[in-house]
Design a protein around this motif. Structure first.
Motif, PDB file in Angstrom:
ATOM      1  N   ALA A  31       0.810  -1.215   0.000  1.00 18.57           N
ATOM      2  CA  ALA A  31       0.000   0.000   0.000  1.00 18.57           C
ATOM      3  C   ALA A  31       0.849   1.273   0.000  1.00 18.57           C
ATOM      4  CB  ALA A  31      -0.928   0.005   1.220  1.00 18.57           C
ATOM      5  N   ASP A  32       2.169   1.105   0.058  1.00 15.37           N
ATOM      6  CA  ASP A  32       3.062   2.264   0.111  1.00 15.37           C
ATOM      7  C   ASP A  32       4.223   2.075  -0.872  1.00 15.37           C
ATOM      8  OD1 ASP A  32       4.139   4.668   0.914  1.00 15.37           O
ATOM      9  OD2 ASP A  32       4.970   3.895   2.785  1.00 15.37           O
ATOM     10  N   PRO A  33       3.900   2.021  -2.178  1.00 17.65           N
ATOM     11  CA  PRO A  33       4.946   1.821  -3.172  1.00 17.65           C
ATOM     12  C   PRO A  33       5.679   3.128  -3.463  1.00 17.65           C
ATOM     13  CG  PRO A  33       2.857   2.056  -4.282  1.00 17.65           C
ATOM     14  CD  PRO A  33       2.567   2.151  -2.801  1.00 17.65           C
ATOM     15  N   GLY A  34       6.594   3.065  -4.377  1.00 20.98           N
ATOM     16  CA  GLY A  34       7.283   4.292  -4.764  1.00 20.98           C
ATOM     17  C   GLY A  34       8.788   4.122  -4.715  1.00 20.98           C
ATOM     18  N   ARG A  35       9.469   5.002  -5.435  1.00 17.52           N
ATOM     19  CA  ARG A  35      10.921   4.912  -5.548  1.00 17.52           C
ATOM     20  C   ARG A  35      11.623   5.078  -4.205  1.00 17.52           C
ATOM     21  NH1 ARG A  35      15.019   8.546  -5.996  1.00 17.52           N
ATOM     22  NH2 ARG A  35      16.873   7.925  -7.224  1.00 17.52           N
ATOM     23  N   ASP A  36      11.168   6.048  -3.405  1.00 17.04           N
ATOM     24  CA  ASP A  36      11.819   6.279  -2.116  1.00 17.04           C
ATOM     25  C   ASP A  36      11.708   5.062  -1.204  1.00 17.04           C
ATOM     26  OD1 ASP A  36      12.787   8.837  -2.546  1.00 17.04           O
ATOM     27  OD2 ASP A  36      10.904   9.784  -1.955  1.00 17.04           O
ATOM     28  N   ARG A  37      10.585   4.364  -1.272  1.00 10.05           N
ATOM     29  CA  ARG A  37      10.409   3.192  -0.407  1.00 10.05           C
ATOM     30  C   ARG A  37      11.326   2.051  -0.849  1.00 10.05           C
ATOM     31  NH1 ARG A  37      10.163   5.277   2.988  1.00 10.05           N
ATOM     32  NH2 ARG A  37       9.660   3.406   4.138  1.00 10.05           N
ATOM     33  N   ARG A  38      11.419   1.833  -2.169  1.00 11.46           N
ATOM     34  CA  ARG A  38      12.326   0.801  -2.667  1.00 11.46           C
ATOM     35  C   ARG A  38      13.772   1.138  -2.330  1.00 11.46           C
ATOM     36  NH1 ARG A  38       8.991   1.517  -7.195  1.00 11.46           N
ATOM     37  NH2 ARG A  38      10.688   2.565  -8.328  1.00 11.46           N
ATOM     38  N   LEU A  39      14.101   2.417  -2.445  1.00 10.93           N
ATOM     39  CA  LEU A  39      15.461   2.848  -2.137  1.00 10.93           C
ATOM     40  C   LEU A  39      15.769   2.670  -0.656  1.00 10.93           C
ATOM     41  CD1 LEU A  39      18.067   4.136  -3.157  1.00 10.93           C
ATOM     42  CD2 LEU A  39      17.051   6.396  -2.735  1.00 10.93           C
ATOM     43  N   ALA A  40      14.802   2.960   0.208  1.00  7.07           N
ATOM     44  CA  ALA A  40      15.009   2.796   1.648  1.00  7.07           C
ATOM     45  C   ALA A  40      15.303   1.343   1.987  1.00  7.07           C
ATOM     46  CB  ALA A  40      13.781   3.283   2.413  1.00  7.07           C
ATOM     47  N   GLN A  41      14.561   0.401   1.383  1.00  3.29           N
ATOM     48  CA  GLN A  41      14.805  -1.012   1.649  1.00  3.29           C
ATOM     49  C   GLN A  41      16.169  -1.439   1.103  1.00  3.29           C
ATOM     50  OE1 GLN A  41      12.464  -3.561   3.309  1.00  3.29           O
ATOM     51  NE2 GLN A  41      14.640  -4.011   3.538  1.00  3.29           N
ATOM     52  N   LEU A  42      16.524  -0.944  -0.082  1.00  5.05           N
ATOM     53  CA  LEU A  42      17.820  -1.276  -0.663  1.00  5.05           C
ATOM     54  C   LEU A  42      18.961  -0.765   0.209  1.00  5.05           C
ATOM     55  CD1 LEU A  42      19.532  -2.395  -2.972  1.00  5.05           C
ATOM     56  CD2 LEU A  42      19.251  -0.183  -4.143  1.00  5.05           C
ATOM     57  N   LYS A  43      18.860   0.482   0.677  1.00  4.32           N
ATOM     58  CA  LYS A  43      19.898   1.037   1.547  1.00  4.32           C
ATOM     59  C   LYS A  43      20.006   0.248   2.837  1.00  4.32           C
ATOM     60  CE  LYS A  43      20.040   5.476   2.129  1.00  4.32           C
ATOM     61  NZ  LYS A  43      19.574   6.875   2.366  1.00  4.32           N
ATOM     62  N   ASN A  44      18.869  -0.161   3.376  1.00  4.92           N
ATOM     63  CA  ASN A  44      18.851  -0.988   4.579  1.00  4.92           C
ATOM     64  C   ASN A  44      19.610  -2.292   4.336  1.00  4.92           C
ATOM     65  OD1 ASN A  44      17.254  -1.904   7.264  1.00  4.92           O
ATOM     66  ND2 ASN A  44      17.096  -3.548   5.769  1.00  4.92           N
ATOM     67  N   ASP A  45      19.326  -2.949   3.222  1.00 10.67           N
ATOM     68  CA  ASP A  45      19.934  -4.254   2.943  1.00 10.67           C
ATOM     69  C   ASP A  45      21.434  -4.134   2.721  1.00 10.67           C
ATOM     70  OD1 ASP A  45      17.430  -5.278   3.191  1.00 10.67           O
ATOM     71  OD2 ASP A  45      17.128  -5.698   1.062  1.00 10.67           O
ATOM     72  N   VAL A  46      21.854  -3.120   1.974  1.00  7.13           N
ATOM     73  CA  VAL A  46      23.280  -2.931   1.725  1.00  7.13           C
ATOM     74  C   VAL A  46      24.020  -2.651   3.025  1.00  7.13           C
ATOM     75  CG1 VAL A  46      24.963  -1.386   0.644  1.00  7.13           C
ATOM     76  CG2 VAL A  46      22.980  -2.177  -0.659  1.00  7.13           C
ATOM     77  N   ARG A  47      23.410  -1.840   3.874  1.00  5.21           N
ATOM     78  CA  ARG A  47      24.052  -1.515   5.159  1.00  5.21           C
ATOM     79  C   ARG A  47      24.278  -2.756   5.996  1.00  5.21           C
ATOM     80  NH1 ARG A  47      21.730   0.141  10.059  1.00  5.21           N
ATOM     81  NH2 ARG A  47      19.706   0.436   9.048  1.00  5.21           N
ATOM     82  N   TYR A  48      23.296  -3.647   6.044  1.00  3.92           N
ATOM     83  CA  TYR A  48      23.461  -4.844   6.867  1.00  3.92           C
ATOM     84  C   TYR A  48      24.444  -5.842   6.267  1.00  3.92           C
ATOM     85  CZ  TYR A  48      20.101  -3.538  10.396  1.00  3.92           C
ATOM     86  OH  TYR A  48      19.476  -2.900  11.426  1.00  3.92           O
ATOM     87  N   VAL A  49      24.482  -5.940   4.949  1.00  3.47           N
ATOM     88  CA  VAL A  49      25.487  -6.805   4.321  1.00  3.47           C
ATOM     89  C   VAL A  49      26.884  -6.315   4.695  1.00  3.47           C
ATOM     90  CG1 VAL A  49      26.504  -7.502   2.124  1.00  3.47           C
ATOM     91  CG2 VAL A  49      24.020  -7.585   2.427  1.00  3.47           C
ATOM     92  N   ARG A  50      27.099  -5.011   4.627  1.00  6.66           N
ATOM     93  CA  ARG A  50      28.400  -4.443   5.002  1.00  6.66           C
ATOM     94  C   ARG A  50      28.697  -4.642   6.485  1.00  6.66           C
ATOM     95  NH1 ARG A  50      27.929   1.319   1.700  1.00  6.66           N
ATOM     96  NH2 ARG A  50      28.554   0.520  -0.360  1.00  6.66           N
ATOM     97  N   ASN A  51      27.701  -4.404   7.327  1.00 10.66           N
ATOM     98  CA  ASN A  51      27.922  -4.538   8.767  1.00 10.66           C
ATOM     99  C   ASN A  51      28.317  -5.955   9.157  1.00 10.66           C
ATOM    100  OD1 ASN A  51      27.354  -1.876   9.181  1.00 10.66           O
ATOM    101  ND2 ASN A  51      25.435  -2.173  10.269  1.00 10.66           N
ATOM    102  N   PHE A  52      27.635  -6.937   8.580  1.00  9.57           N
ATOM    103  CA  PHE A  52      27.958  -8.314   8.938  1.00  9.57           C
ATOM    104  C   PHE A  52      29.313  -8.725   8.378  1.00  9.57           C
ATOM    105  CE2 PHE A  52      23.740  -8.518  10.511  1.00  9.57           C
ATOM    106  CZ  PHE A  52      23.738  -9.556  11.441  1.00  9.57           C
ATOM    107  N   ALA A  53      29.679  -8.209   7.213  1.00 10.79           N
ATOM    108  CA  ALA A  53      30.997  -8.502   6.667  1.00 10.79           C
ATOM    109  C   ALA A  53      32.099  -7.905   7.544  1.00 10.79           C
ATOM    110  CB  ALA A  53      31.113  -7.952   5.248  1.00 10.79           C
ATOM    111  N   THR A  54      31.760  -6.815   8.234  1.00 14.73           N
ATOM    112  CA  THR A  54      32.738  -6.133   9.082  1.00 14.73           C
ATOM    113  C   THR A  54      32.785  -6.699  10.494  1.00 14.73           C
ATOM    114  OG1 THR A  54      32.421  -4.076   7.848  1.00 14.73           O
ATOM    115  CG2 THR A  54      33.436  -3.888  10.028  1.00 14.73           C
ATOM    116  N   HIS A  55      31.620  -6.941  11.083  1.00 16.52           N
ATOM    117  CA  HIS A  55      31.551  -7.230  12.514  1.00 16.52           C
ATOM    118  C   HIS A  55      31.260  -8.700  12.870  1.00 16.52           C
ATOM    119  CE1 HIS A  55      31.688  -2.948  13.269  1.00 16.52           C
ATOM    120  NE2 HIS A  55      30.624  -2.754  12.506  1.00 16.52           N
TER     121      HIS A  55
END
Length: 419
Positions: A388-412
């Motif tokens: 119910a809440d589509p849009g470019r900003d929402r997709r980008l927010a999820q993508l940024k979230n996923d990339v951040r966690y991939v990096r965090n786990f690779a680091t920590h």
């Protein structure tokens, strides 16, 4: 599990302070359960809420000042005549602020939290440990190191504890400190490492006590999260356990659940009920629990005076989480009047991290099979994906979230730890 939105009898506006990921999932619950928009007050425009079609974002750079926050809340009430304003927070800091300002808000506002002294008592790690001891609930052996304790006396204060020890700040002021190597939760193998940690924290400006606990063995999969709801009479009306599959290992966020499936326990809800009804708690409470792999004992670690950061594990399985608050605090009705909760054993996965990343860290064979079965049915909820809440900003927010966690786990946390 999707149900049609519930009807409400009183116009209201949910207002959430902050802008964290949990702010968005709470707004998502208001939309899905009650078909209402949420107003989010934040200092800037956080990515978690940016571009959302279900959120009205009010920027209030000075919201740390009580007068400015009160003025901002009053403006929202003035803009919605005839409506109640339900004020919420998704982290302890905001919940404490809201409870502290309760007496300065008029009848237009609804505050679904217990009195401030009770929040402070049970949110305090020493206070929670004392309550567990008082009512006989399992809690890791805990000692407090007072802020003024001499370094030479630390050995005596910790006499009888088994190393390694878990060390946490006993005062919430720790959250505002910034220094290299800061960890929300630290592990000390011996007295020398604890002394060094204390010196580092003191040098950085920390002047509070330390809470020291014996470490319960086992990895992330031994963790559980429990959410309960108590009505205004202090009676626990509902509770659900979640089985944590993975926790955050970023030093600043360590211990926060990142992936949860439905769990089961014969004792956890009952133990929480004894504690909460003993002190007259009202509203939501969120508990961190660890199951000792040696004997199955469920150790209660702490209480959060709110829905937990991963509360969407409840929404995923069809448990309404905002409707009970609205029924009781806005409409003056029974919290579960017409509110149907989901089945206790419904298998859903709520994952903040990308699911393929999660699968790398689940080590227990039975849990791996369960996770695979859930994935095969598609019963997976991601925090920032909402039809119910589509849009470019929402997709980008999820993508940024996923990339951040991939990096965090690779680091920590490159490999799972099970001990």
């Amino acid at each position: 599990m999707v149900r049609p939105p519930l009807d409400t009898t009183v116009p209201f506006v949910p207002v959430v302070l902050g802008g964290e990921l949990a702010t968005y999932t709470l707004a998502r619950a208001f939309h899905a359960e009650l078909d209402v928009r949420t107003t989010v007050i934040s200092r800037t425009v956080p990515s978690a809420v940016r571009g959302s079609a279900i959120i009205d974002n009010v920027q209030l750079p000075g919201m740390d000042d009580d007068e400015q926050l009160l003025a901002g809340l009053s403006d929202i009430a003035d803009a919605n005549p005839g409506a109640r304003v339900l004020v919420l927070g998704t982290v302890d800091t905001w919940v404490t602020r809201i409870a502290a300002l309760r007496d300065r808000l008029d009848e237009r506002f609804a505050i679904p939290y217990p009195p401030l002294p009770l929040i402070e008592r049970l949110s305090d790690k020493e206070g929670f440990a004392a309550l567990c001891a008082e009512v006989g609930v399992a809690h890791p052996v805990t000692r407090a190191i007072p802020a003024d304790a001499a370094e030479a006396d630390l050995g005596d204060l910790l006499e009888g504890l088994r190393w390694p020890l878990v060390v946490k700040a006993g005062d919430s002021s720790f959250s505002t400190l910034v220094y290299e190597g800061k960890k929300k939760v630290a592990y000390c193998d011996d007295l020398a490492s604890l002394v060094e940690l204390r010196r580092t924290m003191t040098t950085a400006g920390y002047a509070g006590s330390l809470v020291v606990q014996e470490r319960i063995p086992g990895g992330d999969e031994q963790m559980r999260v429990l959410t309960t709801y108590s009505d205004l009479s202090g009676t626990v009306r509902w509770g659900r356990l979640g089985h944590v599959l993975l926790e955050d290992h970023d030093p600043a966020m360590i211990g926060n659940p990142l992936a949860v499936i439905s769990g089961a326990s014969f004792t956890a809800v009952g133990e929480a009920t004894r504690m909460l009804e003993h002190v007259g708690w009202t509203g939501y409470a969120n508990f961190d629990i660890k199951v000792d792999p040696r004997d199955g004992t469920e150790y209660f670690f702490e209480l959060n005076p709110r829905l937990g950061r991963s509360h969407a594990y409840l929404s995923a399985a069809g448990h309404p989480i905002v409707a009970p608050m609205v029924r009781e605090h806005v409409e003056d009705r029974d919290p579960y009047d017409g509110v149907e909760v989901g089945p206790e054993t419904d298998d859903w996965l709520y994952s903040i991290v990308p699911v393929p990343l999660l699968a790398r860290y689940v080590t227990d064979p039975a849990t791996r099979r369960r996770l695979a079965a859930i994935r095969s049915t598609g019963r997976v909820v991601r925090p920032l994906r909402y039809d119910a809440d589509p849009g470019r900003d929402r997709r980008l927010a999820q993508l940024k979230n996923d990339v951040r966690y991939v990096r965090n786990f690779a680091t920590h946390y490159r490999r799972p730890v099970t001990a």
